[in-house]
Design a protein around this motif. Structure first.
Motif, PDB file in Angstrom:
ATOM      1  N   ASP A 124       0.818  -1.219   0.000  1.00  0.00           N
ATOM      2  CA  ASP A 124       0.000   0.000   0.000  1.00  0.00           C
ATOM      3  C   ASP A 124       0.850   1.266   0.000  1.00  0.00           C
ATOM      4  O   ASP A 124       0.330   2.381   0.077  1.00  0.00           O
ATOM      5  N   GLY A 125       2.187   1.095  -0.067  1.00  0.00           N
ATOM      6  CA  GLY A 125       3.084   2.245  -0.171  1.00  0.00           C
ATOM      7  C   GLY A 125       3.498   2.839   1.154  1.00  0.00           C
ATOM      8  O   GLY A 125       4.133   3.886   1.196  1.00  0.00           O
ATOM      9  N   ARG A 126       3.183   2.168   2.269  1.00  0.00           N
ATOM     10  CA  ARG A 126       3.482   2.714   3.593  1.00  0.00           C
ATOM     11  C   ARG A 126       4.448   1.810   4.355  1.00  0.00           C
ATOM     12  O   ARG A 126       4.682   0.662   3.974  1.00  0.00           O
ATOM     13  N   PHE A 127       4.991   2.360   5.454  1.00  0.00           N
ATOM     14  CA  PHE A 127       5.796   1.560   6.366  1.00  0.00           C
ATOM     15  C   PHE A 127       5.496   2.028   7.789  1.00  0.00           C
ATOM     16  O   PHE A 127       4.976   3.127   8.000  1.00  0.00           O
ATOM     17  N   SER A 128       5.814   1.190   8.761  1.00  0.00           N
ATOM     18  CA  SER A 128       5.546   1.517  10.161  1.00  0.00           C
ATOM     19  C   SER A 128       6.831   1.899  10.867  1.00  0.00           C
ATOM     20  O   SER A 128       7.903   1.348  10.578  1.00  0.00           O
ATOM     21  N   PHE A 129       6.693   2.860  11.825  1.00  0.00           N
ATOM     22  CA  PHE A 129       7.845   3.290  12.597  1.00  0.00           C
ATOM     23  C   PHE A 129       7.377   3.687  13.997  1.00  0.00           C
ATOM     24  O   PHE A 129       6.300   4.286  14.142  1.00  0.00           O
ATOM     25  N   PRO A 130       8.149   3.344  15.054  1.00  0.00           N
ATOM     26  CA  PRO A 130       7.734   3.675  16.427  1.00  0.00           C
ATOM     27  C   PRO A 130       7.460   5.163  16.620  1.00  0.00           C
ATOM     28  O   PRO A 130       8.164   6.011  16.065  1.00  0.00           O
ATOM     29  N   PHE A 131       6.450   5.477  17.395  1.00  0.00           N
ATOM     30  CA  PHE A 131       6.009   6.842  17.703  1.00  0.00           C
ATOM     31  C   PHE A 131       5.360   7.536  16.502  1.00  0.00           C
ATOM     32  O   PHE A 131       4.804   8.615  16.639  1.00  0.00           O
ATOM     33  N   ALA A 132       5.457   6.938  15.320  1.00  0.00           N
ATOM     34  CA  ALA A 132       4.962   7.608  14.118  1.00  0.00           C
ATOM     35  C   ALA A 132       3.772   6.895  13.488  1.00  0.00           C
ATOM     36  O   ALA A 132       3.060   7.484  12.681  1.00  0.00           O
ATOM     37  N   GLY A 133       3.562   5.631  13.834  1.00  0.00           N
ATOM     38  CA  GLY A 133       2.497   4.863  13.184  1.00  0.00           C
ATOM     39  C   GLY A 133       2.912   4.498  11.771  1.00  0.00           C
ATOM     40  O   GLY A 133       4.059   4.118  11.522  1.00  0.00           O
ATOM     41  N   LEU A 160      -1.042   3.045  -8.069  1.00  0.00           N
ATOM     42  CA  LEU A 160      -1.595   4.029  -7.139  1.00  0.00           C
ATOM     43  C   LEU A 160      -0.799   4.027  -5.835  1.00  0.00           C
ATOM     44  O   LEU A 160      -0.508   5.087  -5.267  1.00  0.00           O
ATOM     45  N   ALA A 161      -0.410   2.843  -5.383  1.00  0.00           N
ATOM     46  CA  ALA A 161       0.409   2.752  -4.172  1.00  0.00           C
ATOM     47  C   ALA A 161       1.756   3.440  -4.374  1.00  0.00           C
ATOM     48  O   ALA A 161       2.271   4.114  -3.485  1.00  0.00           O
ATOM     49  N   GLN A 162       2.322   3.321  -5.581  1.00  0.00           N
ATOM     50  CA  GLN A 162       3.607   3.928  -5.864  1.00  0.00           C
ATOM     51  C   GLN A 162       3.525   5.445  -5.977  1.00  0.00           C
ATOM     52  O   GLN A 162       4.541   6.132  -5.879  1.00  0.00           O
ATOM     53  N   SER A 163       2.330   5.960  -6.176  1.00  0.00           N
ATOM     54  CA  SER A 163       2.171   7.417  -6.246  1.00  0.00           C
ATOM     55  C   SER A 163       2.003   8.023  -4.857  1.00  0.00           C
ATOM     56  O   SER A 163       1.835   9.225  -4.724  1.00  0.00           O
ATOM     57  N   GLY A 164       2.041   7.191  -3.824  1.00  0.00           N
ATOM     58  CA  GLY A 164       1.871   7.684  -2.462  1.00  0.00           C
ATOM     59  C   GLY A 164       0.439   7.641  -1.976  1.00  0.00           C
ATOM     60  O   GLY A 164       0.134   8.077  -0.865  1.00  0.00           O
ATOM     61  N   GLY A 165      -0.485   7.135  -2.814  1.00  0.00           N
ATOM     62  CA  GLY A 165      -1.883   7.021  -2.391  1.00  0.00           C
ATOM     63  C   GLY A 165      -2.675   8.301  -2.589  1.00  0.00           C
ATOM     64  O   GLY A 165      -2.195   9.284  -3.150  1.00  0.00           O
TER      65      GLY A 165
END
Length: 202
Positions: A53-62, A138-143
């Motif tokens: 979906d073009g995202r990643f998770s990071f602590p404190f940031a979601g 669409l995912a590669q465009s940042g959504g």
């Protein structure tokens, strides 16, 4: 001998500078791996894979959008997301290791140009591999932005032989709720994806 060592050192510095510039210009894609370091808190240092979906998770940031963004943009996004947890703005460093079939590492020799317009997080040209579907691109465009008319997304395709343009309407809202397409929409070179702004009460 000393002269030769200096030449070799100069070549290494030039190559390193070129690689660093390429990293800064490269736009991240799903499947890429991000290496993230926070100078003020090394316990946060980690690698994160950019999800489909073009995202990643990071602590404190979601979850943070990454696809279609440069390393610098992702760095700024992480910094802003975690800043409230520090007395002063943290120093965040991000580097990217491209995933399979990425244009950055030269393995994607058969790429097509797709253009995004309107309510997407990263409008403009996105290069994708031949066979990429609408949802993958669409995912590669940042959504989509929060103002997107998700039921009225347009795929505009021009026949190169006749110059006649066809417009296909895509209901992304239904797709996001689990609807299944009868046939995957595979993009062609020159396709334009236009995401209009939603109307009042839409």
């Amino acid at each position: 001998m000393l002269y030769l060592k200096r030449i070799l050192s100069g070549i290494v510095l030039i190559l390193a500078a070129t690689a660093a510039m390429a990293q800064q210009e490269y736009r991240v894609r799903p499947g890429d791996t991000l290496a993230i370091e926070v100078l003020e808190d090394t316990t946060l240092n980690r690698t994160a894979v950019v999800l489909p979906d073009g995202r990643f998770s990071f602590p404190f940031a979601g979850t943070i959008p990454a696809a279609g963004r440069t390393v610098g943009q992702i760095q700024n996004a992480v910094t802003q997301a975690i800043a409230s947890n520090f007395a002063v703005s943290p120093n965040v460093f991000v580097s990217v290791q491209p995933g399979p079939a990425s244009p950055y590492d030269g393995t994607m020799t058969d790429a097509i140009d797709v253009f995004f317009m309107g309510e997407v997080n990263t409008p403009g040209l996105v290069q994708v591999a031949t066979g990429t579907t609408f949802l993958q691109a669409l995912a590669q465009s940042g959504g989509l932005t929060r103002f997107a008319a998700t039921k009225r997304i347009q795929l505009r395709r021009t026949d190169p032989r006749t110059n006649v343009q066809k417009v296909y309407q895509i209901d992304y809202k239904s797709l996001s709720r689990g609807a299944v397409l009868a046939k995957d929409i595979r993009l062609l070179d020159g396709d334009v994806i236009l995401v209009p702004e939603r109307r009042l009460f839409e």
